[in-house]
Design an enzyme around this catalytic site. Structure first.
Site, PDB file in Angstrom:
ATOM      1  N   PHE A 139       0.971  -1.145  -0.010  1.00 11.87           N
ATOM      2  CA  PHE A 139      -0.035  -0.158   0.021  1.00 11.87           C
ATOM      3  C   PHE A 139       1.038   1.359   0.015  1.00 11.87           C
ATOM      4  O   PHE A 139       1.649   1.376   0.962  1.00 11.87           O
ATOM      5  CB  PHE A 139      -0.995   0.062   1.159  1.00 11.87           C
ATOM      6  CG  PHE A 139      -1.928   1.178   1.275  1.00 11.87           C
ATOM      7  CD1 PHE A 139      -3.182   1.356   0.259  1.00 11.87           C
ATOM      8  CD2 PHE A 139      -1.401   2.218   1.983  1.00 11.87           C
ATOM      9  CE1 PHE A 139      -3.960   2.151   0.337  1.00 11.87           C
ATOM     10  CE2 PHE A 139      -2.451   3.426   1.657  1.00 11.87           C
ATOM     11  CZ  PHE A 139      -3.754   3.655   0.903  1.00 11.87           C
ATOM     12  N   ASP A 224       9.041   2.703   1.920  1.00 12.77           N
ATOM     13  CA  ASP A 224       7.950   3.408   2.401  1.00 12.77           C
ATOM     14  C   ASP A 224       7.753   3.268   3.775  1.00 12.77           C
ATOM     15  O   ASP A 224       7.425   2.207   4.359  1.00 12.77           O
ATOM     16  CB  ASP A 224       6.713   3.005   1.733  1.00 12.77           C
ATOM     17  CG  ASP A 224       5.466   3.598   1.953  1.00 12.77           C
ATOM     18  OD1 ASP A 224       5.520   4.197   3.153  1.00 12.77           O
ATOM     19  OD2 ASP A 224       4.480   3.624   1.342  1.00 12.77           O
ATOM     20  N   LYS A 253       2.534   9.451   8.400  1.00 14.31           N
ATOM     21  CA  LYS A 253       1.643   9.144   9.601  1.00 14.31           C
ATOM     22  C   LYS A 253       2.218   9.754  10.741  1.00 14.31           C
ATOM     23  O   LYS A 253       1.436  10.551  11.305  1.00 14.31           O
ATOM     24  CB  LYS A 253       1.363   7.770   9.666  1.00 14.31           C
ATOM     25  CG  LYS A 253       0.801   7.236   8.514  1.00 14.31           C
ATOM     26  CD  LYS A 253      -0.269   5.911   8.872  1.00 14.31           C
ATOM     27  CE  LYS A 253      -1.074   5.462   7.956  1.00 14.31           C
ATOM     28  NZ  LYS A 253      -0.679   5.125   6.482  1.00 14.31           N
TER      29      LYS A 253
HETATM   30  C1  LIG Z   1      -0.923   5.320   5.203  1.00 13.48           C
HETATM   31  C2  LIG Z   1       0.076   5.031   4.276  1.00 13.48           C
HETATM   32  C3  LIG Z   1       0.235   5.596   3.051  1.00 13.48           C
HETATM   33  C4  LIG Z   1      -0.470   6.766   2.330  1.00 13.48           C
HETATM   34  O1  LIG Z   1      -0.658   7.932   3.343  1.00 13.48           O
HETATM   35  P1  LIG Z   1      -1.725   8.804   3.112  1.00 13.48           P
HETATM   36  O2  LIG Z   1      -1.173   9.891   4.154  1.00 13.48           O
HETATM   37  O3  LIG Z   1      -3.019   8.502   3.386  1.00 13.48           O
HETATM   38  O4  LIG Z   1      -1.605   9.454   1.777  1.00 13.48           O
HETATM   39  C5  LIG Z   1       1.438   5.233   2.220  1.00 13.48           C
HETATM   40  N1  LIG Z   1       2.089   4.168   2.285  1.00 13.48           N
HETATM   41  C6  LIG Z   1       1.852   3.490   3.627  1.00 13.48           C
HETATM   42  C7  LIG Z   1       2.819   2.329   3.937  1.00 13.48           C
HETATM   43  C8  LIG Z   1       0.924   3.873   4.476  1.00 13.48           C
HETATM   44  O5  LIG Z   1       0.577   3.244   5.660  1.00 13.48           O
END
Ligand SMILES: *Cc1c(COP(=O)(O)O)cnc(C)c1O
Length: 399
Positions: A139, A224, A253
């Site tokens: 994700f 990420d 986050k």
């Molecule tokens: C939450 C998340 C995203 C996206 O972040 P947003 O602030 O919702 O755009 C991308 N990568 C990972 C691993 C995430 O947990």
């Protein structure tokens, strides 16, 4: 406002992308706790999806935000911004990065990372080297390009055609990765613990191999760390657990503790591919967002919260294994620090999550079989013991 009034307005006017939400609206938060519009108290073991890293209404964070609000909230990136420079320096001090760029969200930070990988590869190796390999069930966000990077058809199919140049391979599968690499590949982009698809940490062997392949084929490594960064896993950044540094990593986050901010962080030689005008943002790294980020670092340091995340996370995972040995419904418990998944043998996760909420414990569910637990980093052993008791009593009913 009463809960039913909120629900009525939401149902009428908000785009229905979240479906039936959990029927609770919060009014106050303090530390580990939240109170809803009916005055009911909740223990927060979810932190707004791993966001409220220092809990709710932390004095230091609130004071920093209020002080900045009383000075000025925003100014354009046409000017130098003191808090922005300080926060970038802080991230560089704590990580393997040499340079930082601030965005407003995780998806936007990943967009920046993808652009940086592409421009770097284009400048150094020519226009054919643009493809990025990511993992199935990953994700990376909800913008069109990060949806293209995300290895999940359900997020992609409604929006085709997607951004070209992404390939997906199975997690922890060395052969598949090796086969996927061509002369067009420019980067491999990974979450070290896949958060949104059930809390799946990468294996050390796999990551060692990824690193080897990246070196051999002149590929950039993009991690990420939007969910795993900022102390969540018991280290400032999850790559520290593996002893493998990325060329680029992204944060969001937990970085602002609830205030929206994302970051693209990179090594000097990579970051230098961006020249003036190549990338930018109106809001990214504004004084208020950076005041939040600075306060978060200050709190993590002063309260030793990264250490706490490691200690308390391990403690909880150990106790969960005991629970697993007593209860047949639990198939697997896994995680890193305070990012923890509990997988069941049957589709009871949503039911368990809802029953926990009724009992005043906020936890998350992923799909039908897995729970995700990601409390603020201030969580104590005692807090977790209360959750364990509730879980034990609930799960015993499914035996
Ligand atoms: C939450 C998340 C995203 C996206 O972040 P947003 O602030 O919702 O755009 C991308 N990568 C990972 C691993 C995430 O947990």
């Amino acid at each position: 406002m009463k809960l039913n009034e909120v629900i009525e307005l939401d149902k009428k006017h908000y785009m229905n992308v979240f479906g039936d939400r959990l029927p609770v609206c919060f009014e106050y938060g303090k530390g580990m706790k939240l109170w809803d519009t009916n005055g009911k108290e909740y223990y927060d073991f979810f932190s707004g999806i791993a966001v409220n890293s220092v809990g709710h209404s932390h004095e230091v964070l609130n004071k920093a935000l209020k002080e900045q609000i009383d000075k000025y909230i925003h100014c354009s990136n046409l000017f130098y911004i003191d808090k922005q420079a300080l926060l970038a320096s802080k991230i560089v001090e704590k990580s393997c990065a040499d340079r930082v760029f601030f965005a407003n969200s995780g998806a936007e930070a990943n967009e920046g990372a993808i652009k940086l990988a592409r421009i770097y590869s284009k400048k150094n190796f020519g226009p054919e080297k643009f493809e990025i390999i990511t993992l199935t069930n990953s994700f990376h966000g909800r913008t069109l390009t990060t949806v293209s990077a995300t290895g999940q058809a359900k997020y992609q199919e409604p929006f085709t055609p997607l951004t070209p140049g992404f390939k997906h391979v199975e997690i922890n599968n060395i052969d598949e990765l090796e086969k996927a690499i061509t002369s067009n590949t420019c980067a491999i982009m990974l979450e070290l613990v896949q958060g949104e698809s059930g809390v799946h940490p990468l294996s050390q062997d796999y990551l060692n191999f990824v690193k080897k392949l990246a070196n051999k084929n002149q590929l950039l490594l993009i991690f990420d760390e939007i969910q795993t960064g900022m102390g969540r896993t018991g280290k400032y950044f999850a790559y520290e657990h593996y002893g493998i540094e990325p060329d680029i990593f992204t944060l969001a986050k937990g970085l602002g503790g609830g205030f929206p901010i994302g970051a693209v962080c990179a090594k000097e030689s990579i970051a230098n591919a961006f020249k003036p005008g190549d990338h930018g943002s109106t809001f990214g790294g504004n004084p208020l967002a950076c005041a939040a980020g600075l306060a978060i670092f200050e709190i993590l340091e002063n309260e030793n919260l990264v250490y706490n995340a490691n200690e308390i996370g391990n403690h909880f995972l150990e106790k969960l294994s005991l629970l697993q040995s007593k209860l047949g419904v639990i198939k697997d418990c896994r995680g890193l620090g305070l990012l923890i998944g509990i997988e069941f043998n049957s589709a009871i996760a949503i039911d368990v999550r809802n029953k926990c909420l009724e009992k005043g414990f906020i936890i998350g569910s992923i799909g039908t079989n897995t729970l995700r637990i990601a409390p603020p980093l201030i969580v104590s052993q005692k807090d977790f013991d209360s959750l364990l008791l509730v879980l034990y009593r609930l799960l015993a009913q499914y035996e």
